[in-house]
Motif scaffolding. Structure first.
Motif, PDB file in Angstrom:
ATOM      1  N   PHE A 102       0.813  -1.704  -0.069  1.00  0.00           N
ATOM      2  CA  PHE A 102      -0.001  -0.063   0.008  1.00  0.00           C
ATOM      3  C   PHE A 102       0.564   1.305  -0.203  1.00  0.00           C
ATOM      4  O   PHE A 102       2.271   1.033   0.491  1.00  0.00           O
ATOM      5  CB  PHE A 102      -0.972  -0.237   1.130  1.00  0.00           C
ATOM      6  CG  PHE A 102      -1.802  -1.043   1.145  1.00  0.00           C
ATOM      7  CD1 PHE A 102      -3.407  -0.841   0.768  1.00  0.00           C
ATOM      8  CD2 PHE A 102      -1.816  -2.717   1.392  1.00  0.00           C
ATOM      9  CE1 PHE A 102      -3.827  -2.271   0.977  1.00  0.00           C
ATOM     10  CE2 PHE A 102      -2.299  -3.725   2.016  1.00  0.00           C
ATOM     11  CZ  PHE A 102      -3.877  -3.455   1.332  1.00  0.00           C
ATOM     12  N   GLY A 103       0.281   2.691  -0.449  1.00  0.00           N
ATOM     13  CA  GLY A 103       0.478   3.765  -0.538  1.00  0.00           C
ATOM     14  C   GLY A 103      -0.019   4.229   0.335  1.00  0.00           C
ATOM     15  O   GLY A 103      -0.696   4.202   0.583  1.00  0.00           O
ATOM     16  N   CYS A 104       0.829   5.016   1.629  1.00  0.00           N
ATOM     17  CA  CYS A 104       1.036   5.493   1.860  1.00  0.00           C
ATOM     18  C   CYS A 104       0.657   7.455   2.413  1.00  0.00           C
ATOM     19  O   CYS A 104       1.274   8.091   1.685  1.00  0.00           O
ATOM     20  CB  CYS A 104       1.057   5.157   3.559  1.00  0.00           C
ATOM     21  SG  CYS A 104       1.665   2.971   4.046  1.00  0.00           S
ATOM     22  N   SER A 105      -0.842   7.792   2.325  1.00  0.00           N
ATOM     23  CA  SER A 105      -0.476   9.332   1.745  1.00  0.00           C
ATOM     24  C   SER A 105       0.036   9.753   3.111  1.00  0.00           C
ATOM     25  O   SER A 105       0.394   9.077   4.994  1.00  0.00           O
ATOM     26  CB  SER A 105      -2.582   9.888   2.547  1.00  0.00           C
ATOM     27  OG  SER A 105      -2.636   9.626   3.712  1.00  0.00           O
ATOM     28  N   ASP A 106       0.481  10.984   3.412  1.00  0.00           N
ATOM     29  CA  ASP A 106       1.555  12.183   4.351  1.00  0.00           C
ATOM     30  C   ASP A 106       1.045  12.162   5.722  1.00  0.00           C
ATOM     31  O   ASP A 106       1.430  12.698   7.073  1.00  0.00           O
ATOM     32  CB  ASP A 106       1.818  13.173   4.066  1.00  0.00           C
ATOM     33  CG  ASP A 106       2.615  13.573   2.762  1.00  0.00           C
ATOM     34  OD1 ASP A 106       3.302  12.042   2.527  1.00  0.00           O
ATOM     35  OD2 ASP A 106       1.972  14.049   1.940  1.00  0.00           O
ATOM     36  N   ASP A 107      -0.835  11.740   5.820  1.00  0.00           N
ATOM     37  CA  ASP A 107      -0.818  12.343   6.898  1.00  0.00           C
ATOM     38  C   ASP A 107      -1.951  10.777   7.275  1.00  0.00           C
ATOM     39  O   ASP A 107      -2.611  10.704   8.788  1.00  0.00           O
ATOM     40  CB  ASP A 107      -2.502  12.609   7.166  1.00  0.00           C
ATOM     41  CG  ASP A 107      -3.794  12.009   6.261  1.00  0.00           C
ATOM     42  OD1 ASP A 107      -3.253  10.895   5.347  1.00  0.00           O
ATOM     43  OD2 ASP A 107      -4.872  12.434   6.078  1.00  0.00           O
ATOM     44  N   SER A 108      -0.884   9.608   7.444  1.00  0.00           N
ATOM     45  CA  SER A 108      -1.083   8.385   7.352  1.00  0.00           C
ATOM     46  C   SER A 108      -1.012   8.653   8.932  1.00  0.00           C
ATOM     47  O   SER A 108       0.041   8.783   9.898  1.00  0.00           O
ATOM     48  CB  SER A 108      -0.089   7.266   7.249  1.00  0.00           C
ATOM     49  OG  SER A 108      -0.659   5.783   7.184  1.00  0.00           O
ATOM     50  N   GLN A 109      -1.868   7.789  10.155  1.00  0.00           N
ATOM     51  CA  GLN A 109      -2.230   7.775  11.681  1.00  0.00           C
ATOM     52  C   GLN A 109      -0.650   6.465  11.421  1.00  0.00           C
ATOM     53  O   GLN A 109      -0.686   6.782  13.264  1.00  0.00           O
ATOM     54  CB  GLN A 109      -3.374   6.990  11.764  1.00  0.00           C
ATOM     55  CG  GLN A 109      -3.306   5.563  11.186  1.00  0.00           C
ATOM     56  CD  GLN A 109      -4.641   5.052  11.648  1.00  0.00           C
ATOM     57  OE1 GLN A 109      -5.470   5.746  13.028  1.00  0.00           O
ATOM     58  NE2 GLN A 109      -5.274   4.290  11.190  1.00  0.00           N
TER      59      GLN A 109
END
Length: 593
Positions: free
Chosen positions: A221-228
């Motif tokens: 998975f690619g993670c967004s910058d705000d990934s928890q």
């Protein structure tokens, strides 16, 4: 569905691609089980001796059927049988010609071993025309068809890896990690991309398989910058039924030796792309062994020479399955509706490839493309779905999907040899119904790259399917808010869990069902029970308080239907709907537990 819900849903996919139970422990139950050669590949072994797939799991061949019928025990009868009909007994083929071998001992012969489930010589007319057992799911009729697939080269062919300038690679691999002693484990690790000052396109991936006994599949998975979970140390493995990254950018499953992406597009990583990635492993340990260790992973191939487009992955399908036992065909379907595609897409997207995903009960599967009520194309079409042999549908001319089009996913299941009902679930014995479509430009579907029915016809991106029970209504029934709602307080005050139905309890339930949109319609209420209320203590408390009055409300509904109210208006329509829901509940349609 909330963002957290989507994260949970996507990461619990577990079995995104066709999954395989590799019961390699069975190798120890037959003589020379670890020495059976592949019939047409030098220096290769057939690890799943009793299976159609050389790696094991899934559909069984003639020897596998006989072995199962013998209780997975090497008996004299099994030894003396010629399962594949090539003139040699199973014992002769496996090095136990006198049928005296017992587990733990060395067989009489350890050389000259042949496969007891494959008729040889392969090129003889007799063997070529041998019928393959129906348990192969209909993928093969004759042995020649099966062997033609089995004898294909395992070499990963991707011409782009030879022609792409400045090609680089990165291994994403966990350190040696102990596999838990349980049947199904989802393990994750985060990885920071090694260069975040430049943009790159990932154009291919190949697997690094360290322990084929337990490796089931991998999802990247690619993670967004705000990934928890971005605070987690990269490469630190952790169990993960939940996660913070939604966008699928890489896959592996048994049967695939790599994935070569569409020549004009790639997944963007680096400076303005994904800087962090989450690799999810599905370990399958059916014998609950405690001595397994794994350090598998994926190799990414990428280049700074960006292609014209960025890739994305759209998931379609049905998140509610109920497959009864001993049934020839159970059909599950889901529409990514015209409203959904108008909501999700900002412009036309171009589908470059697609893959179906079901589990062992999967019989056939189709993903259809509709426009203005007409079928334009089958994006995927598998009339004989094979769990062990994943088919990737690739398009030299990508399929154009416009806002307002419909993508319909249909799965057929066959459960004629299963004695219990099968539901959607993460584990291998459960089932799934998903299509995965790679498309470009990824920017034209900026959010919500899932278009999956939450429950039967209910889908989050189309309010018309939700019967007034949208997110703002459903959130009331969450564990965080349920205790503060008026209907919860009224019902739990007036009713006793599993107790006697009182008039005040009936009144409180009736008032709540008339007032709350999510309690007026059978499907919306079932959705809440199935995915929310039955999963936490407060939800179970509410259901337990409603339970005693089910029969009484059902009796009242019969009286009211015999003597309907004389006045007209919205109130009577609501009451009629309520009574239908109550009737359905007591008739056994609702899942109260």
């Amino acid at each position: 569905m909330t963002a957290a819900g989507r994260q949970t849903f996507v990461l619990s996919l577990l079995c995104f691609l066709p999954c395989v139970w590799s019961y390699k422990t069975y190798q120890d139950f037959i003589p020379n089980g670890v020495r059976v050669p592949h019939p047409c590949k030098d220096n290769y072994l057939w690890h799943g001796v009793g299976h159609i797939n050389s790696q094991g799991g899934g559909s069984r061949n003639v020897f596998g059927l006989a072995f199962a019928q013998a209780g997975h025990v090497w008996t004299v009868d099994l030894c003396q049988t010629d399962s594949d009909g090539d003139g040699r007994t199973n014992g002769e083929e496996l090095g136990d010609p006198r049928c005296v071998w017992t587990p733990g001992n060395t067989p009489e012969k350890t050389t000259g071993i042949t496969h007891p489930g494959i008729c040889e010589p392969l090129d003889s007319e007799q063997c070529q025309m041998k019928l393959v057992p129906l348990t192969a799911g209909g993928a093969y009729k004759y042995q020649k068809d099966w062997i033609a697939d089995a004898c294909k080269s395992d070499e990963f062919v991707c011409e782009q890896l030879k022609t792409t300038a400045d090609l680089r690679k990165m291994d994403l691999r966990i350190p040696p990690t102990k596999v838990p002693a349980k049947e199904t484990t989802y393990m994750c690790a985060y990885y920071d991309f090694e260069n975040v000052t430049t943009d790159f396109h990932v154009i291919a991936n190949t697997p690094i398989i360290n322990n084929s006994y337990v490796m089931h599949h991998m999802l990247l998975f690619g993670c967004s910058d705000d990934s928890q979970h971005n605070s987690r140390a990269a490469r630190e493995p952790f169990e993960c039924n939940m996660g913070g990254c939604n966008d699928i950018i890489g896959t592996w499953t048994v049967g695939l030796n790599g994935n070569c992406l569409f020549s004009q597009a790639g997944y963007k990583v680096g400076a303005t792309g994904y800087k962090r990635m989450l690799l999810q492993y599905h370990w399958n340990n059916p014998f609950v062994r405690s001595d397994f260790v794994d350090s598998s992973g994926l190799t990414l191939y990428y280049t700074p020479n960006l292609r014209p487009y960025n890739l994305g992955t759209l998931m379609t399908g049905q998140n509610y399955l109920q497959i009864p036992p001993y049934t020839d065909v159970t059909i599950a379907t889901s529409d990514c509706t015209a409203t959904c595609t108008r909501t999700l897409l900002t412009d036309d997207i171009y589908v470059t490839d697609a893959i179906n995903h079901m589990h062992y009960l999967g019989k056939s599967m189709y993903v259809e493309h509709h426009r203005e009520g007409s079928l334009l194309k089958y994006i995927t079409e598998e009339s004989a779905y094979s769990y062990d042999s994943p088919l990737m549908f690739k398009f030299d001319q990508p399929v154009v999907v416009k806002p307002g089009d419909v993508i319909r996913t249909t799965c057929h299941f066959k459960s004629t040899d299963k004695a219990t009902t099968t539901f959607w679930g993460q584990g291998t014995p459960d089932e799934m119904c998903f299509g995965f479509l790679s498309f470009y430009p990824a920017e034209y579907m900026p959010t919500g790259k899932q278009c999956v029915s939450t429950y039967k016809t209910v889908i989050d991106c189309d309010p018309q399917t939700q019967m007034g029970c949208g997110y703002n209504e459903r959130i009331k029934f969450s564990s965080q808010l349920l205790n503060s709602t008026t209907f919860f307080q009224d019902i739990t005050k007036a009713c006793r869990p599993f107790g006697v139905c009182t008039d005040e309890c009936k009144s409180a339930i009736t008032a709540a069902m008339l007032r709350e949109p999510c309690m007026k319609h059978q499907d919306s209420w079932e959705l809440l029970k199935f995915y929310s209320l039955s999963q936490d203590d407060l939800g179970q408390t509410l259901l337990a308080n409603i339970l005693p009055c089910e029969v009484e409300l059902y009796k009242d509904s019969l009286t009211d239907s015999t003597n309907p109210p004389q006045s007209s208006g919205a109130g009577n329509k609501e009451l009629t709907s309520l009574l239908l829901v109550i009737t359905a509940s007591v008739s056994g349609i609702w899942l109260w537990n």
